[in-house]
Design an enzyme around this catalytic site. Structure first.
Site, PDB file in Angstrom:
ATOM      1  N   ASP A  25      -3.066   2.596  -6.051  1.00 43.66           N
ATOM      2  CA  ASP A  25      -1.950   2.628  -5.105  1.00 43.66           C
ATOM      3  C   ASP A  25      -1.865   1.437  -4.164  1.00 43.66           C
ATOM      4  O   ASP A  25      -1.208   1.498  -3.138  1.00 43.66           O
ATOM      5  CB  ASP A  25      -2.006   3.924  -4.287  1.00 43.66           C
ATOM      6  CG  ASP A  25      -3.273   4.010  -3.450  1.00 43.66           C
ATOM      7  OD1 ASP A  25      -4.177   3.197  -3.667  1.00 43.66           O
ATOM      8  OD2 ASP A  25      -3.355   4.896  -2.590  1.00 43.66           O
ATOM      9  N   GLU A  26      -2.549   0.350  -4.491  1.00 44.60           N
ATOM     10  CA  GLU A  26      -2.382  -0.827  -3.639  1.00 44.60           C
ATOM     11  C   GLU A  26      -2.563  -2.108  -4.439  1.00 44.60           C
ATOM     12  O   GLU A  26      -3.253  -2.138  -5.454  1.00 44.60           O
ATOM     13  CB  GLU A  26      -3.352  -0.801  -2.445  1.00 44.60           C
ATOM     14  CG  GLU A  26      -4.800  -0.728  -2.821  1.00 44.60           C
ATOM     15  CD  GLU A  26      -5.725  -0.883  -1.621  1.00 44.60           C
ATOM     16  OE1 GLU A  26      -5.524  -1.815  -0.825  1.00 44.60           O
ATOM     17  OE2 GLU A  26      -6.646  -0.068  -1.492  1.00 44.60           O
TER      18      GLU A  26
ATOM     19  N   ASP B  51       0.853  -1.184   0.000  1.00 46.29           N
ATOM     20  CA  ASP B  51       0.000   0.000   0.000  1.00 46.29           C
ATOM     21  C   ASP B  51       0.895   1.243   0.000  1.00 46.29           C
ATOM     22  O   ASP B  51       1.719   1.421   0.900  1.00 46.29           O
ATOM     23  CB  ASP B  51      -0.887  -0.037   1.256  1.00 46.29           C
ATOM     24  CG  ASP B  51      -2.016   0.981   1.184  1.00 46.29           C
ATOM     25  OD1 ASP B  51      -2.198   1.599   0.111  1.00 46.29           O
ATOM     26  OD2 ASP B  51      -2.705   1.153   2.206  1.00 46.29           O
TER      27      ASP B  51
END
Lengths: 354, 365
Positions: free
Chosen positions: A99-100, A4
């Site tokens: 973003d993860e 993350d």
């Protein structure tokens, strides 16, 4: 493993604007305009600014905040670079958002006798992943390691930013026990409140209970109980097929005017139906989402027997969900329609033209 | 209040009314059955505010009165009682004392005057018919009621009283069952109503093969008066879709079939179906009907039925459950299947008054 990125959008802005470093950066609409915060740097979070908060509120909480318009194309390009890094470590990657991502790294650690020694060995890999990301894009990531997706995600949320948390199998029950019920992914504020009202404050309370939770949670109660015990059998799914399609609309002024809502819903239904057609799929689940003036957000969904493809059918079911659950009880800030359980759009059972 | 009654009579009457009691209710008294004792009989009433039932049974009433007791609990107690006779006394705090042989139960009740009354039907249209006839009509249609709550007008049976005919229709959008029954009534009584599923199920439980039933249709509500039992229900408001337009006017092929053997053939072949593949194919050739079911990961079943067929060769697929449902609920030995082509609705007929429209499934091979 769950990777993350830390305050992704805001960190990119700070990296690209050295003068922003160490300062509260808020990515989103300016504070004098209607709109929301997309991301906040850790300095801004210290002022209790968080994503999805109206920019106006953020401006009040953090008057010295540096408001930046989002540059989505930049973020996407950075995201692609990061995913390339991850691919060096695992062939099985499920990118959850920009973003993860989840990585199934178990094939690299097959030779270990038990899961905990394998996890401990994977810790070195996690460190290397963090270092490589930093080297490639000069951004920090937090990594969670666990025997399944739920524990990995919990781990990555545990020590941010630039953290690394390993949850061993033998520790998982104890690790989960003191956490509030809301720490379980899927338990939102509404469910958390209902659980709290029934005396379930911590995950430990859920671990120990023998009371069936079906009345509060319906079919989800079995899953919740599993999560409380740290089990999760969802595989890391590397296919990038779309899993859902949605469309939503934020009103210029909060409204409960039925004709306005109907017009908005029709447009959303049309939008969703067009995307379904473009993707060549139909949907077996439909969901409506409403957000009230105070930002409380509710979703309600239902399943259908035949794949949904048509605008009027999506519109009709969306109206039904709103009415059935009495969702328009105060003015809405946002309304949305989403569909999921995407399947081939074939209707094998023909219908009477009623 | 004080009465005594045989365990069996008590239990039978309670069981007839207990099904409407909902387990999850915001109003605690709706979990209870109202019990009134007087004039040598007991009256039991239950309601969920949509459907209410009352029933009477003879009893030895020593002291008249009324109370309400938790219905499910009471049924399970009476069912398990050790002796044939039951004696019940209820004190002024609505605590019931139930005695039977060596056992004694004390059950907390709620005051009878809190219990919502059943609706009254003073200015209602009345229709009289034999219970046997109504039971038969409901049985032939009720399985086709839609459970899709997003189309609530279909969550019941349409009863159309027109020109001395009662027409009952149920559909879920994939099949439609219709039965017509001649019935005499004044023209001023003509009306279309939709009876909700719950009332349909409950009244089916109450109907016997003997005796009459009076239907009372009031504004937004209906009652079934069966003498010993009385059921009142809200009606579904809204317009039932125009069902006449989906009944095919003509048929290209008419096939006579033996009902029971066909039902068994369909039942056997559909054993081979799975969630992914839930259609049976009917392959029609000269004087032969072959029923075929196959599922990719399961296997295949085939069975031939000798028929009288001179039409064009044709393969049409149906959901076997939808095909078997009417066959199970009919009594005639013979049924007629009318077909047009692979994608047009098939029509099943029995006698002069029953018709079932069934949409085919797409054949994928």
């Amino acid at each position: 493993m769950h990777v993350d990125m830390d305050a992704f959008f805001a960190s990119i802005e700070q990296r690209d604007h050295p003068e922003f470093q160490g300062k509260p950066v808020i990515v989103g609409s300016p504070p004098d305009q209607r709109g929301v915060v997309c991301a906040a740097s850790y300095e801004a979070r210290a002022f209790k600014v968080h994503s999805a908060m109206p920019s106006r509120t953020a401006g009040k909480l953090c008057p010295q905040g540096i408001f930046v318009r989002p540059r989505m194309h930049v973020y996407r390009a950075e995201s692609a670079k990061i995913m390339q890094v991850l691919q060096l470590f695992s062939a099985c990657i499920e990118q959850v958002s920009v973003d993860e991502a989840y990585l199934d790294v178990s094939p690299s650690f097959q030779d270990y006798d038990d899961q905990d020694t394998a996890l401990e060995a994977a810790e070195a890999m996690a460190r290397e992943i963090k270092a490589r990301i930093k080297q490639e894009v000069q951004l920090t990531a937090t990594v969670g390691l666990g025997s399944n997706k739920f524990l990995a995600k919990l781990g990555s949320g545990f020590q941010k930013p630039d953290g690394l948390t390993l949850i061993r199998e033998r520790d998982k029950i104890a690790f989960l026990r003191p956490l509030p019920v809301g720490a379980i992914h899927g338990v939102g504020p509404v469910t958390a409140k209902e659980l709290n009202e029934r005396g379930f404050m911590t995950v430990g309370d859920l671990q120990e209970t023998t009371i069936p939770l079906n009345d509060i949670l319906g079919s989800w109660s079995a899953t919740l109980k599993q999560r409380a015990l740290g089990t999760d059998d969802r595989p890391v799914d590397p296919t990038d097929e779309r899993k859902s399609i949605s469309s939503e609309n934020t009103f210029l002024n909060d409204t409960d005017d039925r004709p306005t809502l109907r017009t908005a819903l029709k447009e959303l239904a049309l939008d969703v139906a067009q995307t379904l057609e473009k993707e060549g799929v139909g949907a077996l689940t439909i969901q409506v989402k409403v957000r009230y003036s105070d930002f409380t957000t509710l979703t309600r969904q239902l399943r259908v027997d035949d794949p949904l493809t048509q605008t009027d059918e999506i519109y009709r079911l969306a109206c039904h969900l709103l009415a059935r659950h009495q969702l328009v009880k105060s003015p809405l800030r946002l309304i949305g329609i989403g569909v999921s359980t995407l399947v081939p759009p074939v209707r094998t059972q023909l219908r009477l033209p009623l | 209040m004080k009465f005594s009654i045989s365990k069996e009579a008590f239990l039978t009457a309670l069981q007839q009314v207990q099904h409407v009691v909902s387990t999850r209710t915001t109003l605690p008294i709706l979990s209870n059955v109202l019990i009134k004792a007087g004039n040598g009989q007991l009256q039991f009433v239950t309601t969920d505010l949509d459907v209410g039932i009352s029933g009477t049974v003879a009893a030895e009433v020593e002291e008249a009165g009324a109370t309400t007791l938790p219905a499910r609990k009471l049924v399970s107690i009476i069912r398990e009682l050790p002796a044939d006779e039951v004696e019940v006394t209820v004190d002024e705090r609505n605590v019931a004392h139930i005695r039977s042989g060596p056992s004694f139960f004390k059950v907390m009740g709620l005051a009878a005057d809190e219990f919502p009354p059943l609706p009254t039907f003073s200015e209602a249209r009345e229709f009289k018919l034999e219970q046997r006839v109504l039971k038969d009509c409901l049985r032939k249609t009720s399985y086709a009621i839609s459970t899709d709550e997003t189309r609530y007008v279909l969550n019941g049976i349409l009863c159309s009283f027109k020109e001395n005919m009662l027409t009952m229709v149920a559909t879920d959008g994939r099949r439609l069952a219709m039965v017509e029954q001649e019935l005499e009534f004044p023209q001023s009584n003509e009306v279309d109503i939709i009876i909700p599923t719950k009332a349909v199920n409950e009244v089916q439980r109450l109907l016997e093969d003997e005796g009459e039933v009076t239907l009372k249709v009031g504004s937004g509500q209906i009652a079934f008066d069966l003498g010993d039992f009385f059921l009142a229900s809200k009606l579904i408001e809204g317009n039932y879709p125009n069902y006449r337009q989906v009944i095919p006017g003509e048929a290209r092929e008419r096939i006579a079939l033996d009902r029971e053997p066909l039902l068994r053939t369909l039942g056997r072949t559909s054993l081979l179906l799975s969630d992914k593949s839930n259609s049976v194919k009917l392959h029609l050739t000269k004087d032969n009907l072959e029923v075929v079911a196959n599922a990719p990961d399961v296997g295949e079943a085939r069975e031939s039925v000798a028929i009288n067929y001179k039409g064009a060769e044709m393969t049409i697929a149906f959901n076997p459950e939808f095909f078997m449902a009417p066959l199970r609920n009919l009594v005639s030995d013979e049924v007629y299947l009318h077909l047009i082509d692979e994608i047009s609705p098939g029509v099943l007929r029995s006698g002069t008054n029953f018709l079932y429209v069934l949409m085919p499934m797409r054949v994928n091979s």
